[in-house]
Write an enzyme that holds these catalytic residues in place. Structure first.
Site, PDB file in Angstrom:
ATOM      1  N   HIS A 271       0.844  -1.193   0.000  1.00 54.86           N
ATOM      2  CA  HIS A 271       0.000   0.000   0.000  1.00 54.86           C
ATOM      3  C   HIS A 271       0.870   1.230   0.000  1.00 54.86           C
ATOM      4  CE1 HIS A 271      -3.078   2.907   1.111  1.00 54.86           C
ATOM      5  NE2 HIS A 271      -3.920   2.011   0.637  1.00 54.86           N
ATOM      6  N   ASP A 328      -7.974  -5.316  -0.249  1.00 52.32           N
ATOM      7  CA  ASP A 328      -8.455  -6.160  -1.342  1.00 52.32           C
ATOM      8  C   ASP A 328      -8.092  -7.636  -1.180  1.00 52.32           C
ATOM      9  OD1 ASP A 328      -9.636  -4.074  -2.900  1.00 52.32           O
ATOM     10  OD2 ASP A 328      -7.626  -3.401  -3.451  1.00 52.32           O
TER      11      ASP A 328
HETATM   12  N1  CMC Z   1       4.194  -7.658  -4.814  1.00 50.82           N
HETATM   13  C1  CMC Z   1       5.526  -7.618  -4.956  1.00 50.82           C
HETATM   14  N2  CMC Z   1       6.284  -6.530  -4.756  1.00 50.82           N
HETATM   15  C2  CMC Z   1       5.663  -5.410  -4.416  1.00 50.82           C
HETATM   16  C3  CMC Z   1       4.269  -5.350  -4.233  1.00 50.82           C
HETATM   17  C4  CMC Z   1       3.532  -6.532  -4.436  1.00 50.82           C
HETATM   18  N3  CMC Z   1       2.184  -6.534  -4.294  1.00 50.82           N
HETATM   19  N4  CMC Z   1       3.907  -4.095  -3.888  1.00 50.82           N
HETATM   20  C5  CMC Z   1       5.035  -3.382  -3.837  1.00 50.82           C
HETATM   21  N5  CMC Z   1       6.117  -4.169  -4.152  1.00 50.82           N
HETATM   22  C6  CMC Z   1       7.518  -3.771  -4.157  1.00 50.82           C
HETATM   23  C7  CMC Z   1       7.880  -2.990  -5.401  1.00 50.82           C
HETATM   24  O1  CMC Z   1       8.317  -3.841  -6.429  1.00 50.82           O
HETATM   25  C8  CMC Z   1       8.959  -2.077  -4.889  1.00 50.82           C
HETATM   26  O2  CMC Z   1      10.146  -2.831  -4.779  1.00 50.82           O
HETATM   27  P1  CMC Z   1      11.575  -2.119  -5.101  1.00 50.82           P
HETATM   28  O3  CMC Z   1      11.707  -1.040  -4.061  1.00 50.82           O
HETATM   29  O4  CMC Z   1      12.564  -3.204  -4.974  1.00 50.82           O
HETATM   30  O5  CMC Z   1      11.446  -1.569  -6.490  1.00 50.82           O
HETATM   31  C9  CMC Z   1       8.504  -1.751  -3.461  1.00 50.82           C
HETATM   32  O6  CMC Z   1       7.710  -2.880  -3.059  1.00 50.82           O
HETATM   33  C10 CMC Z   1       7.671  -0.474  -3.336  1.00 50.82           C
HETATM   34  O7  CMC Z   1       6.587  -0.565  -4.252  1.00 50.82           O
HETATM   35  P2  CMC Z   1       6.031   0.640  -5.103  1.00 50.82           P
HETATM   36  O8  CMC Z   1       5.458   0.121  -6.362  1.00 50.82           O
HETATM   37  O9  CMC Z   1       7.078   1.707  -5.197  1.00 50.82           O
HETATM   38  O10 CMC Z   1       4.882   1.155  -4.131  1.00 50.82           O
HETATM   39  P3  CMC Z   1       3.680   2.101  -4.511  1.00 50.82           P
HETATM   40  O11 CMC Z   1       3.335   2.839  -3.281  1.00 50.82           O
HETATM   41  O12 CMC Z   1       3.992   2.900  -5.731  1.00 50.82           O
HETATM   42  O13 CMC Z   1       2.499   1.090  -4.918  1.00 50.82           O
HETATM   43  C11 CMC Z   1       0.706  -0.447  -4.698  1.00 50.82           C
HETATM   44  C12 CMC Z   1       1.500   0.683  -4.035  1.00 50.82           C
HETATM   45  C13 CMC Z   1      -0.514  -0.735  -3.867  1.00 50.82           C
HETATM   46  C14 CMC Z   1       0.269   0.004  -6.110  1.00 50.82           C
HETATM   47  C15 CMC Z   1       1.622  -1.703  -4.798  1.00 50.82           C
HETATM   48  O14 CMC Z   1       1.952  -2.154  -3.506  1.00 50.82           O
HETATM   49  C16 CMC Z   1       0.972  -2.829  -5.601  1.00 50.82           C
HETATM   50  O15 CMC Z   1       1.099  -2.860  -6.822  1.00 50.82           O
HETATM   51  N6  CMC Z   1       0.250  -3.764  -4.935  1.00 50.82           N
HETATM   52  C17 CMC Z   1      -0.500  -4.803  -5.636  1.00 50.82           C
HETATM   53  C18 CMC Z   1      -1.815  -4.247  -6.140  1.00 50.82           C
HETATM   54  C19 CMC Z   1      -2.805  -4.015  -5.021  1.00 50.82           C
HETATM   55  O16 CMC Z   1      -3.003  -4.847  -4.164  1.00 50.82           O
HETATM   56  N7  CMC Z   1      -3.466  -2.855  -5.053  1.00 50.82           N
HETATM   57  C20 CMC Z   1      -4.504  -2.485  -4.052  1.00 50.82           C
HETATM   58  C21 CMC Z   1      -4.032  -1.349  -3.200  1.00 50.82           C
HETATM   59  S1  CMC Z   1      -4.993  -1.103  -1.718  1.00 50.82           S
HETATM   60  C22 CMC Z   1      -6.602  -0.620  -2.081  1.00 50.82           C
HETATM   61  C23 CMC Z   1      -6.851   0.046  -3.341  1.00 50.82           C
HETATM   62  O17 CMC Z   1      -6.344   1.111  -3.635  1.00 50.82           O
HETATM   63  O18 CMC Z   1      -7.664  -0.509  -4.082  1.00 50.82           O
END
Ligand code: CMC
Length: 394
Positions: A271, A328
């Site tokens: 998140h 989710d």
């Molecule tokens: N699986 C594997 N690695 C992950 C995941 C995941 N679900 N989420 C984040 N990471 C890693 C990412 O690869 C990065 O690693 P590194 O620093 O080595 O590059 C690190 O964690 C930080 O991730 P980020 O993409 O910079 O984080 P963000 O704040 O931009 O993205 C997020 C947040 C929710 C989009 C992301 O965690 C994600 O894609 N999660 C899976 C999709 C998901 O469950 N979304 C629902 C979010 S909650 C409710 C909603 O909004 O609907």
């Protein structure tokens, strides 16, 4: 342009001031108008929470009755809108139907979208939208299933009415199960607001151009659709089904998610704001056990989800990055137990989030600073200037 600060993804940019939702991502605290999410989810009806978000206070008994009557009064759709459902392709996504139909409300009820009292909590405009979105969502399900539409009943609560409209059939009347009603109620409350997430920011940004409520919400629905946002609940279910079909080879999925070269992510984990367990996920996880127990359902996908979470919590990659289950991750297990198909999961999220979207749209319009048109800047990295080349010379 030297003065412009680049903040891709708006990691640290406050776009507005708000009094609606308090979120502490370090401690895992979420409160609507100061009330803890756990209290609201355990003790309120969804429409009470909608009222709270829109008005700033919980309703008293009389106000709640009035609001409930509004939900009944406005539940029907203009019959001409119903023709639209006949002309979507058979496999149209319920999310595209929802977004289209909500946008269309602006044309069917133009006087409402130009409300005389547009920004004041519960108005005809907001009550109409809150009630009608439920009918639109139910009709999109019926359309998808090829079943006749079922109209709302006056005697049912918000959540019971929704279940009635999606599951009742002329040949097999649906018996409303209070356990399912209460589970749905809890889920909708837990989704009702989450400050400046992607869809809510979209509603504010679109609304800041001066467009009215219904088209702004239609844009928010589109923003919610993506798999990184509300679409994650459906993506989680598809992922759990795959893991199950693959013989529960958890390591394979963990390795794929950790691969710096790959694009696969574990849906339902991580998140932007929570660096600890998402408080909504904790409540929903417990509710999974309670609801499936009460309904006497043994869903193998709950076992898969629990085991996946256990593996993730023991893995350094996920620990170092503070990746925990989000809202989710477990919600789909409950929707499945209720009988709601995966392609409707994100529509369910939209029904829950609607009061939050409306509250933010209203708050933005009331606040002179926040309602200034949203217009981010950019850091230009292209060619700054070059001489023009005539067509024959290119
Ligand atoms: N699986 C594997 N690695 C992950 C995941 C995941 N679900 N989420 C984040 N990471 C890693 C990412 O690869 C990065 O690693 P590194 O620093 O080595 O590059 C690190 O964690 C930080 O991730 P980020 O993409 O910079 O984080 P963000 O704040 O931009 O993205 C997020 C947040 C929710 C989009 C992301 O965690 C994600 O894609 N999660 C899976 C999709 C998901 O469950 N979304 C629902 C979010 S909650 C409710 C909603 O909004 O609907």
């Amino acid at each position: 342009t030297g003065l412009i600060t680049l903040d891709s993804g708006f990691m640290n940019t406050g776009s507005c001031q708000s009094q609606i939702t308090y979120l502490d991502g370090e401690q895992g605290i979420l409160r609507y108008r100061g009330y803890d999410i756990a209290d609201l989810a355990a003790r309120c009806q969804f429409i009470e929470v909608a009222y709270l978000l829109l008005n700033g206070e919980l309703p008293n008994a009389e106000e709640l009755l009035q609001f409930r009557n509004d939900m009944t009064r406005y539940a029907l759709l203009h019959e001409d809108m119903i023709h639209f459902f006949d002309h979507f392709p058979p496999n149209a996504s319920p999310m595209s139907i929802l977004s289209t139909m909500v946008g269309t409300l602006h044309d069917f009820y133009p006087e409402m979208d130009l409300d005389e009292d547009p920004y004041g909590g519960i108005t005809t405009t907001t009550a109409r939208l809150l009630s009608k979105i439920r009918t639109i969502a139910a009709f999109s399900y019926k359309k998808n299933m090829g079943q006749p539409l079922v109209y709302p009943r006056a005697d049912l609560s918000y959540c019971a009415n929704f279940l009635h409209m999606i599951f009742d059939r002329p040949n097999i009347p649906y018996e409303i199960d209070p356990v399912m009603v209460s589970a749905l109620n809890k889920l909708l409350i837990l989704h009702a607001d989450h400050e400046q997430n992607c869809s809510t920011s979209t509603v504010r940004l679109v609304g800041s151009s001066g467009v009215r409520l219904y088209p702004s919400i239609s844009a928010g629905i589109s923003a919610l659709w993506g798999p990184l946002h509300g679409g994650a609940n459906a993506a989680v279910m598809r992922m759990l089904e795959k893991i199950e079909a693959d013989g529960r080879n958890y390591d394979k999925y963990l390795e794929m998610a950790k691969d710096p070269e790959g694009s696969f992510r574990l849906s339902g984990f991580g998140h932007r704001v929570y660096k600890t367990y998402d408080p909504r996920a904790a409540i929903i996880k417990q509710a999974c056990h309670d609801v499936l127990g009460s309904l006497k359902i043994a869903d193998p996908l709950l076992e898969v989800a629990l085991e996946l979470e256990a593996r993730v919590s023991g893995d350094d990659y996920f620990r170092e990055r503070n990746l925990y289950p989000n809202v989710d991750f477990y919600s789909g297990i409950i929707y499945r137990a209720i009988g709601i198909p995966t392609n409707m999961f994100t529509v369910m999220f939209a029904l829950g989030r609607l009061p939050g979207w409306i509250a933010h749209w209203q708050e933005m319009n009331l606040d002179k600073d926040s309602s200034r048109i949203g217009r981010p800047r950019q850091v230009y990295t292209g060619i700054v200037s070059r001489p023009f080349t005539e067509l024959e010379e290119r």
